[in-house]
Design a protein around this motif. Structure first.
Motif, short mmCIF file in Angstrom:
data_model
loop_
_atom_site.label_atom_id
_atom_site.label_comp_id
_atom_site.label_asym_id
_atom_site.label_seq_id
_atom_site.Cartn_x
_atom_site.Cartn_y
_atom_site.Cartn_z
N ASP A 344 -16.74 2.49 -7.22
CA ASP A 344 -15.36 2.64 -6.78
C ASP A 344 -15.22 4.03 -6.17
O ASP A 344 -14.92 5.01 -6.85
N LEU A 345 -15.47 4.11 -4.88
CA LEU A 345 -15.41 5.38 -4.17
C LEU A 345 -13.99 5.60 -3.65
O LEU A 345 -13.35 4.66 -3.18
N VAL A 346 -13.51 6.82 -3.75
CA VAL A 346 -12.13 7.12 -3.35
C VAL A 346 -12.15 8.04 -2.13
O VAL A 346 -12.24 9.26 -2.28
N PRO A 347 -12.10 7.50 -0.91
CA PRO A 347 -12.02 8.36 0.27
C PRO A 347 -10.67 9.09 0.30
O PRO A 347 -9.65 8.51 -0.09
N ASP A 348 -10.66 10.34 0.73
CA ASP A 348 -9.38 11.05 0.79
C ASP A 348 -8.44 10.40 1.80
O ASP A 348 -7.21 10.45 1.63
N SER A 349 -8.98 9.74 2.80
CA SER A 349 -8.12 9.02 3.74
C SER A 349 -7.40 7.87 3.04
O SER A 349 -6.22 7.59 3.32
N GLY A 350 -8.08 7.21 2.11
CA GLY A 350 -7.46 6.14 1.34
C GLY A 350 -6.37 6.67 0.42
O GLY A 350 -5.33 6.03 0.22
N ILE A 382 -12.63 5.34 14.72
CA ILE A 382 -11.51 5.64 15.62
C ILE A 382 -10.27 4.87 15.18
O ILE A 382 -9.16 5.42 15.13
N GLU A 383 -10.44 3.61 14.82
CA GLU A 383 -9.31 2.80 14.36
C GLU A 383 -8.72 3.37 13.06
O GLU A 383 -7.50 3.49 12.92
N LEU A 384 -9.60 3.74 12.10
CA LEU A 384 -9.13 4.31 10.84
C LEU A 384 -8.44 5.64 11.08
O LEU A 384 -7.37 5.92 10.51
N ARG A 385 -9.05 6.47 11.93
CA ARG A 385 -8.48 7.79 12.23
C ARG A 385 -7.08 7.66 12.82
O ARG A 385 -6.15 8.34 12.40
N SER A 389 -3.64 8.98 10.97
CA SER A 389 -2.92 10.06 11.65
C SER A 389 -1.53 9.62 12.08
O SER A 389 -0.55 10.37 11.92
N SER A 390 -1.42 8.40 12.63
CA SER A 390 -0.12 7.95 13.11
C SER A 390 0.85 7.72 11.97
O SER A 390 2.04 8.07 12.07
N LEU A 391 0.37 7.16 10.86
CA LEU A 391 1.24 6.95 9.70
C LEU A 391 1.67 8.27 9.08
O LEU A 391 2.81 8.41 8.62
N MET A 392 0.75 9.25 9.06
CA MET A 392 1.09 10.57 8.51
C MET A 392 2.18 11.22 9.37
O MET A 392 3.17 11.74 8.84
#
Length: 451
Positions: A344-350, A382-385, A389-392
């Motif tokens: 269960d890895l927790v990316p900071d983006s997640g 690119i899609e994740l980025r 970014s847009s939601l932030m």
């Protein structure tokens, strides 16, 4: 360390500190004066505070988190595990001693404040309350913020505080370090009158922090032993022999994380061990982390390689990635067919996306350090980025305070963001000293656009 309660010393120190406050002019130190009446560490803290544009005449600390955000953040914070120790050793004795006990996070936001009830009511006047920001950057010199800035225990007496409304108070604070990694997790503070800066008070807080660190270490060792013994018990009962997933949500205190934000190469941390990954391995783990059900070789190739992806190239990269993970933790090696993480890895983006979904945009901005793997050209990245970014940006523009907008504007991706600066300008008070910098930024951007 100066004995702040020695007869005569405290009064003399206060007079020198009050005289030094006359050098302050609208929150700045005119020509960086020497301020000889201050202790060196206080003088240096004042100079940092002035550099942060902290205002000594602000009547109270700002609230950084509302109640819902605070409760959710406290539940997830590592210091929640040590609060019983803090409560027993500091909070309970403080109720009748005219003292307050505060525990804050690693950036200076207070998470818990307890102690003498009458003192709590008085402290509310300067917003010394849970959820308030007491970092040096916000309120200037104070024990919680300055202890975090210096990374060691400190005592601040009366007029040594940068903010004038805090002059009736004195405080002692000690940073709390992770017992395994050494990283700063937060700060423990005692606030009150002169007894709050007695020499024995500093020793008491330091001893309490050491006891809490030891307790956290013991709990981690016990949990690790428990997790290690579970596969053997399962096998003896005839159950599946597969090891439990690394970092599975079974109450583990270890943080398995993948830091992608603002980095060209991800930092992977597994149970206290960390490694900087190559750019390609960073992309692979980021994609697998955002697809917990797994991806086939063909699906992962499409997300990883621009144009026509080669599954043969991907398989070679996966072999190299497995070798890296094998050295960190054999149980962390991904499965194949489909490719799937076993942890269960927790990316900071997640974490940012989860906070935004809950409406906790202030916490999301604290985590957000920039775009996801900004130099990556992998289609899936690119899609994740773009999504993160847009939601932030949307959350900050919709619900952000002026301070939140200005903090977001400091990010590389917002350097030329006219909309964010205009929104901040609308929210800033007419006499705010921060308006001039925002107007200058807007003039620069408008000149560049017109050119």
């Amino acid at each position: 360390m100066t004995n702040l309660t020695q007869p005569g010393a405290g009064a003399a120190l206060q007079l020198r500190a009050l005289a030094a406050h006359e050098e302050l002019d609208g929150g700045t130190l005119a020509d960086a004066p020497e301020l000889p009446g201050l202790r060196a560490l206080i003088r240096e803290s004042w100079q940092r505070s002035a550099g942060f544009k902290a205002n000594p005449d602000n009547p109270a600390a700002p609230l950084a988190m509302d109640l819902d955000e605070l409760e959710d953040y406290r539940r997830q914070h590592p210091l929640a595990a040590i609060m019983p120790v803090i409560n027993k050793l500091l909070v309970q004795p403080s109720h009748d001693s005219g003292l307050l006990v505060a525990v804050g996070d690693e950036v200076g936001r207070l998470l818990w404040v307890d102690g003498d009830p009458a003192l709590q009511r008085r402290a509310e006047g300067m917003m010394f309350v849970p959820g308030a920001d007491w970092s040096e950057a916000t309120v200037g010199t104070s024990a919680p913020g300055t202890a975090l800035a210096l990374g060691r225990g400190i005592q601040i007496s009366g007029a040594e505080h940068y903010q004038r409304t805090v002059h009736p108070w004195s405080c002692t604070a000690v940073p709390f370090h992770d017992p395994d990694s050494g990283a700063v997790l937060g700060v423990v503070d005692i606030t009150g009158t002169a007894t709050a800066v007695a020499p024995h008070t500093l020793s008491l807080v330091e001893a309490t922090v050491a006891a809490a660190q030891a307790q956290l270490r013991v709990e981690r060792l016990q949990l690790a032993a428990s997790l290690a013994s579970r596969p053997a018990r399962r096998r003896s009962a005839g159950s599946a022999s597969r090891s439990p997933r690394v970092g599975a949500k079974e109450g583990s205190l270890y943080r398995n994380s993948l830091q992608l934000l603002g980095r060209d190469q991800a930092l992977l941390s597994l149970e206290g061990k960390s490694v900087v990954l190559s750019a390609r391995h960073s992309e692979i783990l980021a994609l697998l982390g955002s697809h917990p059900d797994g991806l086939s070789a063909e699906e992962l190739s499409v997300l990883l390689y621009p144009g026509d992806g080669s599954t043969m190239t991907l398989r070679a990269e996966m072999v190299r990635l497995r070798k890296v993970l094998q050295q960190l933790n054999p149980s962390a090696v991904p499965e194949s067919r489909p490719y799937k993480l076993t942890m269960d890895l927790v990316p900071d983006s997640g974490q940012v996306l989860n906070c935004l979904q809950r409406g906790a945009h202030r916490i999301a901005l604290e985590i957000y350090r920039g775009a996801v793997l900004p130099k990556s050209e992998a289609p899936g990245i690119i899609e994740l980025r773009d999504r993160v970014s847009s939601l932030m940006r949307e959350a900050v523009l919709t619900d952000g305070s002026a301070e939140t907008l200005l903090k977001y504007a400091e990010l590389p991706e917002a350097r030329d963001d006219v909309g964010v600066r205009r929104a901040a300008l609308k929210l800033l008070p007419a006499r705010s000293p921060k308006r001039a910098a925002v107007v200058a930024d807007l003039e620069r951007l408008e000149a560049e656009l017109s050119a």
